[in-house]
Design a protein around this motif. Sequence first.
Motif, mmCIF file in Angstrom:
data_model
loop_
_atom_site.group_PDB
_atom_site.id
_atom_site.type_symbol
_atom_site.label_atom_id
_atom_site.label_comp_id
_atom_site.label_asym_id
_atom_site.label_seq_id
_atom_site.Cartn_x
_atom_site.Cartn_y
_atom_site.Cartn_z
ATOM 1 N N THR A 62 0.834 -1.206 0.000
ATOM 2 C CA THR A 62 0.000 0.000 0.000
ATOM 3 C C THR A 62 0.864 1.249 0.000
ATOM 4 O O THR A 62 2.014 1.243 0.438
ATOM 5 C CB THR A 62 -0.968 0.029 1.196
ATOM 6 O OG1 THR A 62 -0.211 -0.079 2.400
ATOM 7 C CG2 THR A 62 -1.982 -1.100 1.113
ATOM 8 N N ASP A 65 -1.172 8.608 1.115
ATOM 9 C CA ASP A 65 -2.043 9.105 2.177
ATOM 10 C C ASP A 65 -3.322 8.286 2.304
ATOM 11 O O ASP A 65 -3.892 8.179 3.365
ATOM 12 C CB ASP A 65 -2.375 10.575 1.900
ATOM 13 C CG ASP A 65 -1.120 11.335 1.493
ATOM 14 O OD1 ASP A 65 -0.086 11.125 2.165
ATOM 15 O OD2 ASP A 65 -1.154 12.094 0.509
ATOM 16 N N ASN A 66 -3.760 7.702 1.174
ATOM 17 C CA ASN A 66 -5.018 6.947 1.218
ATOM 18 C C ASN A 66 -4.812 5.438 1.170
ATOM 19 O O ASN A 66 -5.757 4.686 0.912
ATOM 20 C CB ASN A 66 -5.924 7.372 0.055
ATOM 21 C CG ASN A 66 -6.267 8.844 0.166
ATOM 22 O OD1 ASN A 66 -6.515 9.335 1.271
ATOM 23 N ND2 ASN A 66 -6.221 9.552 -0.938
ATOM 24 N N ASN A 67 -3.565 5.017 1.411
ATOM 25 C CA ASN A 67 -3.253 3.581 1.425
ATOM 26 C C ASN A 67 -3.776 2.852 0.186
ATOM 27 O O ASN A 67 -4.378 1.786 0.300
ATOM 28 C CB ASN A 67 -3.839 2.913 2.674
ATOM 29 C CG ASN A 67 -3.074 3.337 3.901
ATOM 30 O OD1 ASN A 67 -1.857 3.470 3.863
ATOM 31 N ND2 ASN A 67 -3.795 3.588 4.980
ATOM 32 N N ILE A 68 -3.544 3.423 -0.971
ATOM 33 C CA ILE A 68 -3.993 2.724 -2.178
ATOM 34 C C ILE A 68 -3.079 1.517 -2.405
ATOM 35 O O ILE A 68 -1.929 1.504 -1.977
ATOM 36 C CB ILE A 68 -3.979 3.636 -3.434
ATOM 37 C CG1 ILE A 68 -2.551 4.108 -3.739
ATOM 38 C CG2 ILE A 68 -4.938 4.796 -3.289
ATOM 39 C CD1 ILE A 68 -2.413 4.630 -5.145
#
Length: 246
Positions: A62, A65-68
Motif C-alpha cells: 500500500t 495518504d489513502n493507502n492505495i
Amino acid sequence: MSTLLEMSGVSVTFDGFKAINNLSFQIGEPEMRAIIGPNGAGKTTFMDIVTGKTKPDEGRVTWGDNNISLLGLSESQIAREGVGRKFQKPTVFEAQTVRENLAMALKNPRGPFDVLFYKKTKRGAERIEALAEQIGLSDSLTRPAGELSHGQKQWLEIGMLLAQEPRLLLVDEPAAGMTPAEREKTTEMLVEAAKTRAVVVVEHDMEFVRRLNCKVTVLNEGSVLAEGSIDHVTKDPQVIDVYLGR
Ligand code: ADP
C-alpha cells in the motif's frame, strides 16, 4: 513522519523458488533507509515489486495518504504516483548537455503538451540551476554528459530523478566504482534528498551505509533478517552468520 509505503506478507515465487518470502516492510516520508543483504537475498526483486515490474503472488503493498494498493497499477502508473528508480549503471543522454538532460527530466506540472514550453520558462531554468547545484554540477551545465566522469554521470542521473519530484527514490548501489571523494559527495546528496522524501539505498559497501546514518534493513532469503541502526544490525549474530557464512 507518516508511512508512505507498506508491504505486508509479500511473497514472490519464481519456478517454485521463493525469492521473496512473507516480507513485511515500511518506510515513512521523509525517511532514509539502507537495504543490505547477501547476493540472492531478494534486494532486486524487492525494488521490482515496488516499481510494479514484478507482481507478488501473495501479500499487500500500500502507498500514500489513502493507502492505495500498488498491486493493481502498471509500472508507468506507479512512476506517476512518485516512485523513481536509479539503476546501478548511469543512463544519461551522452550527446546532450547537463542542462538538456535535466530539462528533459523536469516534471511538467501542466500536462504533456506544455513540456517544451515549460522548459523555456524562468521557473524551468531556475529549477534546473537548483538541481545542478544539488548534484554538484553547476559548473558543468553546458558540458555534454558524455564528457562527465562516472561519478558525475551518476549524480546527473540522480538529478534527473529528483527533477521528477519523486516521493520515493530507490537507488541501487550508488557508490559502486566511485572514488572516496565522490562517495562522500554522493552521501551528502542522498542525505539532502531524504530530507523531503523517502529514499531507499541498496548497497554492499558497509562504510557507505554507515555514513548514511539511517535505519538499516537486512534481507536474507527474501525476508527481513534484522532491522535497526548499522551498529545494531552488524552486531546481530544472525547477520554475522549470513555475511561470514558460518
Ligand atoms: P539480490 O538482488 O539480493 O542479489 P535478487 O532479488 O536478484 O537478489 O534474487 C533473489 C533470488 O531470486 C535469487 O536466488 C535469484 O536467483 C532469484 N531470481 C531473481 N529473479 C529471478 C527470475 N526472473 N527467475 C528465477 N529466479 C529469479
